[in-house]
Design a protein around this motif. Structure first.
Motif, PDB file in Angstrom:
ATOM      1  N   ALA A 191      20.520  14.544 -26.656  1.00  0.00           N
ATOM      2  CA  ALA A 191      20.171  15.869 -26.601  1.00  0.00           C
ATOM      3  C   ALA A 191      21.631  16.281 -25.950  1.00  0.00           C
ATOM      4  O   ALA A 191      22.336  15.345 -25.282  1.00  0.00           O
ATOM      5  CB  ALA A 191      19.133  15.672 -25.786  1.00  0.00           C
ATOM      6  N   ASN A 192      21.847  17.590 -26.142  1.00  0.00           N
ATOM      7  CA  ASN A 192      22.893  18.286 -25.612  1.00  0.00           C
ATOM      8  C   ASN A 192      22.902  19.324 -24.787  1.00  0.00           C
ATOM      9  O   ASN A 192      21.717  19.966 -25.166  1.00  0.00           O
ATOM     10  CB  ASN A 192      24.076  18.604 -26.555  1.00  0.00           C
ATOM     11  N   LYS A 193      22.883  19.795 -23.695  1.00  0.00           N
ATOM     12  CA  LYS A 193      22.713  20.847 -22.791  1.00  0.00           C
ATOM     13  C   LYS A 193      23.866  21.686 -22.170  1.00  0.00           C
ATOM     14  O   LYS A 193      24.548  21.019 -21.660  1.00  0.00           O
ATOM     15  CB  LYS A 193      21.715  20.441 -21.480  1.00  0.00           C
ATOM     16  N   LYS A 194      23.402  22.855 -22.115  1.00  0.00           N
ATOM     17  CA  LYS A 194      25.286  23.554 -21.716  1.00  0.00           C
ATOM     18  C   LYS A 194      24.566  23.514 -20.271  1.00  0.00           C
ATOM     19  O   LYS A 194      23.297  24.396 -20.006  1.00  0.00           O
ATOM     20  CB  LYS A 194      25.350  24.867 -22.204  1.00  0.00           C
ATOM     21  N   VAL A 195      25.277  24.029 -19.607  1.00  0.00           N
ATOM     22  CA  VAL A 195      25.644  24.001 -18.377  1.00  0.00           C
ATOM     23  C   VAL A 195      25.802  25.292 -17.177  1.00  0.00           C
ATOM     24  O   VAL A 195      26.256  26.016 -18.404  1.00  0.00           O
ATOM     25  CB  VAL A 195      26.124  22.986 -17.482  1.00  0.00           C
ATOM     26  N   THR A 196      25.151  26.054 -16.653  1.00  0.00           N
ATOM     27  CA  THR A 196      24.966  27.312 -17.053  1.00  0.00           C
ATOM     28  C   THR A 196      25.182  27.577 -14.458  1.00  0.00           C
ATOM     29  O   THR A 196      24.385  26.360 -14.200  1.00  0.00           O
ATOM     30  CB  THR A 196      23.843  28.152 -16.679  1.00  0.00           C
ATOM     31  N   LYS A 197      25.359  28.698 -14.773  1.00  0.00           N
ATOM     32  CA  LYS A 197      25.973  28.935 -13.006  1.00  0.00           C
ATOM     33  C   LYS A 197      23.567  28.718 -12.296  1.00  0.00           C
ATOM     34  O   LYS A 197      24.127  28.044 -11.443  1.00  0.00           O
ATOM     35  CB  LYS A 197      25.965  30.527 -12.804  1.00  0.00           C
ATOM     36  N   GLU A 198      22.684  28.557 -13.010  1.00  0.00           N
ATOM     37  CA  GLU A 198      21.535  28.876 -12.353  1.00  0.00           C
ATOM     38  C   GLU A 198      21.041  26.926 -11.775  1.00  0.00           C
ATOM     39  O   GLU A 198      21.228  26.425 -11.368  1.00  0.00           O
ATOM     40  CB  GLU A 198      20.568  29.286 -13.695  1.00  0.00           C
ATOM     41  N   ASN A 199      22.082  26.344 -13.328  1.00  0.00           N
ATOM     42  CA  ASN A 199      22.225  24.508 -12.587  1.00  0.00           C
ATOM     43  C   ASN A 199      22.707  24.119 -11.655  1.00  0.00           C
ATOM     44  O   ASN A 199      22.197  22.788 -11.066  1.00  0.00           O
ATOM     45  CB  ASN A 199      22.672  24.485 -14.365  1.00  0.00           C
ATOM     46  N   ILE A 200      23.924  24.948 -11.095  1.00  0.00           N
ATOM     47  CA  ILE A 200      24.496  23.910 -10.575  1.00  0.00           C
ATOM     48  C   ILE A 200      23.512  25.138  -8.955  1.00  0.00           C
ATOM     49  O   ILE A 200      23.293  23.264  -7.738  1.00  0.00           O
ATOM     50  CB  ILE A 200      25.497  25.215  -9.708  1.00  0.00           C
ATOM     51  N   ALA A 201      22.844  25.142  -8.782  1.00  0.00           N
ATOM     52  CA  ALA A 201      21.691  25.997  -7.313  1.00  0.00           C
ATOM     53  C   ALA A 201      20.221  24.853  -7.804  1.00  0.00           C
ATOM     54  O   ALA A 201      19.735  24.965  -6.620  1.00  0.00           O
ATOM     55  CB  ALA A 201      21.869  27.591  -7.641  1.00  0.00           C
TER      56      ALA A 201
END
Length: 245
Positions: A77-87
């Motif tokens: 599986a692949n996942k794109k990191v968003t700004k929400e994932n940082i928090a």
């Protein structure tokens, strides 16, 4: 003067764009079971870490990075990191791959008729020749170039980051200890230090990397009152340097 101002703004923009954060997450199966030993790869930096026994992981990265999750027996599986994932932590679900059922060979029994038994028990000449050719081919040593990894193929984890690879002997790892400290001390402890909640685990990791001794804690999976006091003392000694730009 305008040139200096432009240079300062460009420097701040460059630093902001290239700033690294730590991405936390948890990996589970379709039935919500935590999956340990999943390889998490940051495609941009090639940093690789393993999930702990509770399926948690921590890897450095930033918004826009792409994470890949690899585990034998599960679909990649692949996942794109968003700004929400940082928090906030990333939750990833891996799907099990289909299991092939071994083919069952049904052999015909002996009838007593020589012609029929010879036909049933002895394979045709072409089939026997094919079996012999395959056996001869399988007995040959493979060319090393055939077994070599292709460009971009995952071969061996690279030991970057804070996780160890190979057999894990300790009862805890750094993620377990981080979670315990945050729970035991409470958010109020960090609020008094002016540490925002999304930065608590990053701050604890900073204390770890500043020389906080924790081998015994990780080995036995137990943090005593004396260990908590040592951590508090380390926090008071390093809080100023942490906040200094």
């Amino acid at each position: 003067m305008k040139l200096k101002l432009f240079f300062c703004l460009f420097t701040l923009f460059f630093i902001n764009i290239n700033a690294q954060d730590y991405i936390f997450g948890k990996i589970t199966s379709e039935d919500k079971t935590e999956i340990p030993d999943v390889t998490v790869i940051n495609i941009r930096t090639d940093e690789r870490v393993l999930t702990n026994r509770d399926g948690h992981f921590m890897i450095s990265g930033r918004a826009g990075d792409e994470l890949r999750f690899v585990k034998p027996g599960f679909e990649r599986a692949n996942k794109k990191v968003t700004k929400e994932n940082i928090a906030s932590p990333i939750n990833v679900t891996l799907i099990r791959t289909a299991i092939l059922i071994a083919e069952v060979e049904i052999k015909k029994g002996v009838t007593g008729d020589i012609k029929i038994d010879a036909k049933n028990l002895n394979p045709p000449r072409k089939v026997q020749k094919l079996k012999n050719d395959l056996a001869k081919y399988m007995s040959q040593k493979s060319d090393p170039r055939v077994l070599a990894a292709r460009p971009g193929e995952f071969v061996q984890p690279v030991t970057k980051g804070v996780f160890s690879f190979g057999k894990i002997k300790d009862k805890w790892d750094d993620v377990d200890l981080m979670s315990y400290l945050q729970t035991a001390l409470g958010d109020k402890f960090f609020e008094d230090l002016k540490i925002d909640k999304p930065q608590i685990q990053h701050f604890i990791l900073y204390i770890f990397r500043s020389g906080f001794e924790r081998k015994t804690i990780l080995k036995y999976g137990y943090c005593s009152e004396a260990d908590l006091n040592r951590f508090k003392s380390a926090v008071l000694n390093r809080i100023s340097s942490y906040k200094t730009p």
